[in-house]
Design a protein around this motif. Structure first.
Motif, PDB file in Angstrom:
ATOM      1  N   ARG A  82       0.818  -1.217   0.000  1.00  0.00           N
ATOM      2  CA  ARG A  82       0.000   0.000   0.000  1.00  0.00           C
ATOM      3  C   ARG A  82       0.855   1.273   0.000  1.00  0.00           C
ATOM      4  N   GLY A  83       1.978   1.264   0.678  1.00  0.00           N
ATOM      5  CA  GLY A  83       2.806   2.464   0.746  1.00  0.00           C
ATOM      6  C   GLY A  83       3.838   2.589  -0.353  1.00  0.00           C
ATOM      7  N   GLN A  86       3.537   5.647  -3.044  1.00  0.00           N
ATOM      8  CA  GLN A  86       3.915   6.932  -2.454  1.00  0.00           C
ATOM      9  C   GLN A  86       5.425   7.006  -2.241  1.00  0.00           C
TER      10      GLN A  86
END
Length: 103
Positions: A82-83, A86
């Motif tokens: 998920r990260g 970014q």
């Protein structure tokens, strides 16, 4: 190797690469101020190749991050992934800023 371990290994390689690129930009910016480059005209020979050691130091940091991501991603890969987008964007911005302002 189980499928979960293979997925965790792939994710960890991605995290390792992203951390290595981001670390390179940060280390180069720090070295720009702390150790200014000598004048190439006056420098005949140097035993220290800054680029070489900077690359190996950041690769080492990326390896540590890959190991941490592998341990954290086993069984919970969706949380670790998920990260990653970014982190890729942050590393790209750091590298672009370093390239533009601290060559």
């Amino acid at each position: 190797m189980r499928t979960d371990d293979a997925v965790a290994a792939g994710i960890s390689v991605g995290w390792g690469c992203v951390v290595a690129v981001g670390a390179y930009a940060v280390v180069r910016a720090i070295q720009f101020f702390v150790y200014p480059a000598p004048n190439p005209v006056t420098l005949v020979w140097s035993a220290h190749a800054g680029f070489f050691w900077r690359c190996w130091t950041c690769a080492y940091a990326g390896g540590i991050a890959a190991f941490v991501a592998f341990v954290a991603g086993r069984g919970r890969s969706e949380r670790v992934v998920r990260g990653l987008p970014q982190a890729v964007a942050i590393a790209a911005i750091l590298l672009a800023l370093q390239t533009a302002f601290f060559p």
